[in-house]
Write a protein that holds these residues in place. Structure first.
Motif, PDB file in Angstrom:
ATOM      1  N   ILE A   7       0.775  -1.213   0.067  1.00 37.90           N
ATOM      2  CA  ILE A   7      -0.098  -0.095   0.005  1.00 37.90           C
ATOM      3  C   ILE A   7       0.781   1.161   0.070  1.00 37.90           C
ATOM      4  CG2 ILE A   7      -1.860   1.279   1.226  1.00 37.90           C
ATOM      5  CD1 ILE A   7      -2.619  -1.365  -0.136  1.00 37.90           C
ATOM      6  N   LYS A   8       1.909   1.140   0.686  1.00 38.51           N
ATOM      7  CA  LYS A   8       3.019   2.345   0.918  1.00 38.51           C
ATOM      8  C   LYS A   8       3.382   2.454  -0.710  1.00 38.51           C
ATOM      9  CE  LYS A   8       4.110   2.546   5.595  1.00 38.51           C
ATOM     10  NZ  LYS A   8       5.310   2.280   6.826  1.00 38.51           N
ATOM     11  N   ALA A   9       3.805   1.460  -1.375  1.00 39.50           N
ATOM     12  CA  ALA A   9       4.665   1.444  -2.635  1.00 39.50           C
ATOM     13  C   ALA A   9       3.458   1.935  -3.640  1.00 39.50           C
ATOM     14  CB  ALA A   9       5.029  -0.079  -2.897  1.00 39.50           C
ATOM     15  N   LEU A  10       2.020   1.152  -3.581  1.00 45.29           N
ATOM     16  CA  LEU A  10       1.145   1.647  -4.406  1.00 45.29           C
ATOM     17  C   LEU A  10       0.926   3.233  -4.563  1.00 45.29           C
ATOM     18  CD1 LEU A  10      -0.966  -1.241  -5.254  1.00 45.29           C
ATOM     19  CD2 LEU A  10       0.608  -0.308  -6.912  1.00 45.29           C
ATOM     20  N   SER A  11       0.549   3.540  -3.164  1.00 44.71           N
ATOM     21  CA  SER A  11       0.358   5.056  -2.991  1.00 44.71           C
ATOM     22  C   SER A  11       1.277   5.878  -3.662  1.00 44.71           C
ATOM     23  CB  SER A  11       0.115   5.270  -1.544  1.00 44.71           C
ATOM     24  OG  SER A  11       1.150   5.100  -0.727  1.00 44.71           O
ATOM     25  N   SER A  12       2.696   5.562  -3.366  1.00 43.50           N
ATOM     26  CA  SER A  12       3.587   6.556  -3.879  1.00 43.50           C
ATOM     27  C   SER A  12       3.551   6.358  -5.515  1.00 43.50           C
ATOM     28  CB  SER A  12       5.033   5.929  -3.433  1.00 43.50           C
ATOM     29  OG  SER A  12       5.057   6.352  -2.085  1.00 43.50           O
ATOM     30  N   TYR A  13       3.493   5.040  -6.124  1.00 40.96           N
ATOM     31  CA  TYR A  13       3.635   4.942  -7.544  1.00 40.96           C
ATOM     32  C   TYR A  13       2.503   5.609  -8.050  1.00 40.96           C
ATOM     33  CZ  TYR A  13       1.483   3.160 -11.651  1.00 40.96           C
ATOM     34  OH  TYR A  13       0.872   3.121 -12.902  1.00 40.96           O
ATOM     35  N   ARG A  14       1.162   5.476  -7.626  1.00 36.93           N
ATOM     36  CA  ARG A  14       0.024   6.270  -7.933  1.00 36.93           C
ATOM     37  C   ARG A  14       0.164   7.738  -7.894  1.00 36.93           C
ATOM     38  NH1 ARG A  14      -2.938   2.381 -10.120  1.00 36.93           N
ATOM     39  NH2 ARG A  14      -3.548   0.488  -9.001  1.00 36.93           N
ATOM     40  N   ILE A  15       0.656   8.164  -7.120  1.00 34.21           N
ATOM     41  CA  ILE A  15       0.850   9.628  -6.849  1.00 34.21           C
ATOM     42  C   ILE A  15       2.038  10.055  -7.927  1.00 34.21           C
ATOM     43  CG2 ILE A  15       1.993  11.483  -5.450  1.00 34.21           C
ATOM     44  CD1 ILE A  15       0.876   9.935  -3.238  1.00 34.21           C
ATOM     45  N   ALA A  16       2.933   9.424  -7.953  1.00 35.12           N
ATOM     46  CA  ALA A  16       4.234   9.663  -8.960  1.00 35.12           C
ATOM     47  C   ALA A  16       3.783   9.477 -10.508  1.00 35.12           C
ATOM     48  CB  ALA A  16       5.203   8.743  -8.871  1.00 35.12           C
ATOM     49  N   HIS A  17       2.860   8.428 -10.760  1.00 37.36           N
ATOM     50  CA  HIS A  17       2.116   8.273 -12.000  1.00 37.36           C
ATOM     51  C   HIS A  17       1.625   9.424 -12.469  1.00 37.36           C
ATOM     52  CE1 HIS A  17       0.740   6.195 -15.457  1.00 37.36           C
ATOM     53  NE2 HIS A  17      -0.539   6.301 -15.265  1.00 37.36           N
ATOM     54  N   GLU A  18       0.621  10.083 -11.694  1.00 38.50           N
ATOM     55  CA  GLU A  18      -0.308  10.928 -12.026  1.00 38.50           C
ATOM     56  C   GLU A  18       0.590  12.436 -12.186  1.00 38.50           C
ATOM     57  OE1 GLU A  18      -3.182  11.072 -12.663  1.00 38.50           O
ATOM     58  OE2 GLU A  18      -3.901   9.304 -12.237  1.00 38.50           O
ATOM     59  N   LEU A  19       1.739  12.468 -11.409  1.00 36.02           N
ATOM     60  CA  LEU A  19       2.673  13.616 -11.731  1.00 36.02           C
ATOM     61  C   LEU A  19       3.282  13.438 -12.920  1.00 36.02           C
ATOM     62  CD1 LEU A  19       3.791  14.183  -8.102  1.00 36.02           C
ATOM     63  CD2 LEU A  19       2.277  15.788  -9.174  1.00 36.02           C
ATOM     64  N   LEU A  20       3.769  12.387 -13.297  1.00 39.30           N
ATOM     65  CA  LEU A  20       4.449  12.002 -14.706  1.00 39.30           C
ATOM     66  C   LEU A  20       3.193  12.363 -15.812  1.00 39.30           C
ATOM     67  CD1 LEU A  20       7.266  10.969 -15.816  1.00 39.30           C
ATOM     68  CD2 LEU A  20       5.827   8.844 -15.897  1.00 39.30           C
ATOM     69  N   VAL A  21       2.168  11.928 -15.760  1.00 42.30           N
ATOM     70  CA  VAL A  21       1.114  12.073 -16.719  1.00 42.30           C
ATOM     71  C   VAL A  21       0.726  13.571 -17.005  1.00 42.30           C
ATOM     72  CG1 VAL A  21      -1.303  11.615 -17.275  1.00 42.30           C
ATOM     73  CG2 VAL A  21       0.165   9.895 -16.436  1.00 42.30           C
ATOM     74  N   LEU A  22       1.141  14.244 -16.040  1.00 39.23           N
ATOM     75  CA  LEU A  22       0.639  15.715 -15.968  1.00 39.23           C
ATOM     76  C   LEU A  22       2.141  16.546 -16.444  1.00 39.23           C
ATOM     77  CD1 LEU A  22      -0.961  16.380 -12.741  1.00 39.23           C
ATOM     78  CD2 LEU A  22      -2.170  16.578 -14.709  1.00 39.23           C
ATOM     79  N   GLY A  23       3.406  15.799 -16.653  1.00 37.95           N
ATOM     80  CA  GLY A  23       4.235  16.287 -17.275  1.00 37.95           C
ATOM     81  C   GLY A  23       5.144  16.992 -16.258  1.00 37.95           C
ATOM     82  N   VAL A  24       5.111  16.701 -15.121  1.00 37.66           N
ATOM     83  CA  VAL A  24       6.005  16.958 -14.150  1.00 37.66           C
ATOM     84  C   VAL A  24       7.504  16.376 -14.207  1.00 37.66           C
ATOM     85  CG1 VAL A  24       6.566  17.302 -11.570  1.00 37.66           C
ATOM     86  CG2 VAL A  24       4.169  17.669 -12.584  1.00 37.66           C
ATOM     87  N   PRO A  25       8.616  17.046 -14.547  1.00 37.36           N
ATOM     88  CA  PRO A  25       9.724  16.368 -14.565  1.00 37.36           C
ATOM     89  C   PRO A  25      10.427  16.038 -13.162  1.00 37.36           C
ATOM     90  CG  PRO A  25      10.184  18.940 -14.825  1.00 37.36           C
ATOM     91  CD  PRO A  25       8.705  18.715 -14.623  1.00 37.36           C
ATOM     92  N   LEU A  26      11.360  15.118 -13.283  1.00 38.53           N
ATOM     93  CA  LEU A  26      12.177  14.832 -12.158  1.00 38.53           C
ATOM     94  C   LEU A  26      11.475  14.082 -10.760  1.00 38.53           C
ATOM     95  CD1 LEU A  26      15.264  14.486 -11.310  1.00 38.53           C
ATOM     96  CD2 LEU A  26      15.098  16.833 -10.457  1.00 38.53           C
ATOM     97  N   ILE A  27      10.650  14.769 -10.291  1.00 41.37           N
ATOM     98  CA  ILE A  27      10.005  14.586  -9.265  1.00 41.37           C
ATOM     99  C   ILE A  27       9.190  13.020  -9.286  1.00 41.37           C
ATOM    100  CG2 ILE A  27       7.803  15.032  -7.703  1.00 41.37           C
ATOM    101  CD1 ILE A  27       8.798  18.162  -8.218  1.00 41.37           C
TER     102      ILE A  27
END
Length: 303
Positions: free
Chosen positions: A162-182
């Motif tokens: 759940i910790k891994a997936l919450s971080s993944y799903r947060i990071a994935h949404e940011l990546l889809v939005l075009g946020v670099p590096l983070i």
């Protein structure tokens, strides 16, 4: 022993470490107004997100039905401010001009980056109800997939997936939005925290879970359907990739597996390349798979 005795050696080492040839590729030159994203702040952002997504389990445990609106409101406001600043740092890092604050570009690049960072932070926050909904299905999948689990609360509080997936799903949404590096920083923080390495570029459906989790690797172009379950040590990776005419790896091409709905992959299986694992298939443990697997197949080691 006297430091004076080694002054020449120290000075020579400083000079060697400061040369352009030594710094090439490993030096990020700071520009005013353009710092790198902060790992410490990103950690707080993840904790804030988790406290919003799973109130009472993360953040203040005293939250109740009477205080939930206030709790979420305060955390969202802080999240928006921190995330805007960190996205701005990511945009400045990615910009060729560095978004440096000076008289020449105070009203140009820097202003544009600030506006874009605020816009991206707001767009991410608007996605949080959807994130909670899909993470709720992941909790359900973990609970239904483990006879030892006694409650959803135990899954959320204790299970690394759940910790891994919450971080993944947060990071994935940011990546889809075009946020670099983070997104990559967040995914590597989760990797260190849980031992589960999920690239933010992977596409993962609902009701996904990993039992135990340690050592799982999911590559950047993986596509994973709904109701998929992995066990520890599974690798969804790439085979050797093609090189261009200059001998450099060709990037941006699909090179990781596709797992269709209802697939189960047991411990330490390795699935490589842009292959398709058909719906409802079962992949046994300690198997090396480099070819398509048909729907409903059961792939195990031969006796």
């Amino acid at each position: 022993m006297s430091l004076h005795k080694f002054t020449h050696l120290l000075a020579q080492t400083v000079e060697e470490l400061s040369t352009y040839s030594s710094l090439k590729g490993v030096f990020h030159e700071h520009r005013d107004g353009g710092p790198l994203p902060s790992g410490k702040v990103l950690k707080e952002i993840i904790e804030l997100c988790r406290s919003i997504l799973f109130p009472g389990f993360y953040g203040k445990s005293t939250v109740n039905s009477h205080t939930i609106t206030y709790h979420i409101g305060v955390n969202l406001e802080r999240l928006y401010g921190l995330l805007t600043d960190q996205i701005l740092a990511g945009l400045c890092f990615a910009s060729e001009e560095g978004c440096a604050q000076n008289k020449e570009n105070e009203s140009g690049c820097n202003k544009h980056c600030k506006e874009k960072a605020a816009e991206l932070a707001a767009a991410f926050i608007a996605k949080m109800p959807e994130l909670r909904s899909v993470l709720a299905t992941d909790v359900e999948a973990a609970y239904n997939g483990d006879p030892a689990a006694e409650s959803y609360g135990e899954i959320i509080s204790c299970y690394p997936i759940i910790k891994a997936l919450s971080s993944y799903r947060i990071a994935h949404e940011l990546l889809v939005l075009g946020v670099p590096l983070i997104p990559r920083i967040i995914s590597e923080m989760a990797h260190s925290e849980t031992g589960i390495d999920i690239h933010p570029g992977a596409q993962i459906g609902h009701h996904f879970t990993i039992d135990h989790g340690t050592g799982v690797v999911i590559g950047s172009t993986c596509v994973i359907g709904n109701h998929v379950k992995l066990y520890q040590g599974v690798t969804l990776g790439a085979k050797s990739f093609p090189l261009d005419e200059n001998g450099n790896p060709i990037k941006g091409i699909p090179r990781h597996p596709i797992l269709e709905d209802d697939v189960v992959v047991y411990a330490n299986a390795t699935i490589l390349g842009r292959i398709r694992i058909g719906k409802g298939s079962t992949i046994g443990g300690n198997i090396w798979v480099t070819e398509d697997v048909p729907e409903g197949a059961r792939l195990v080691q031969k006796k």
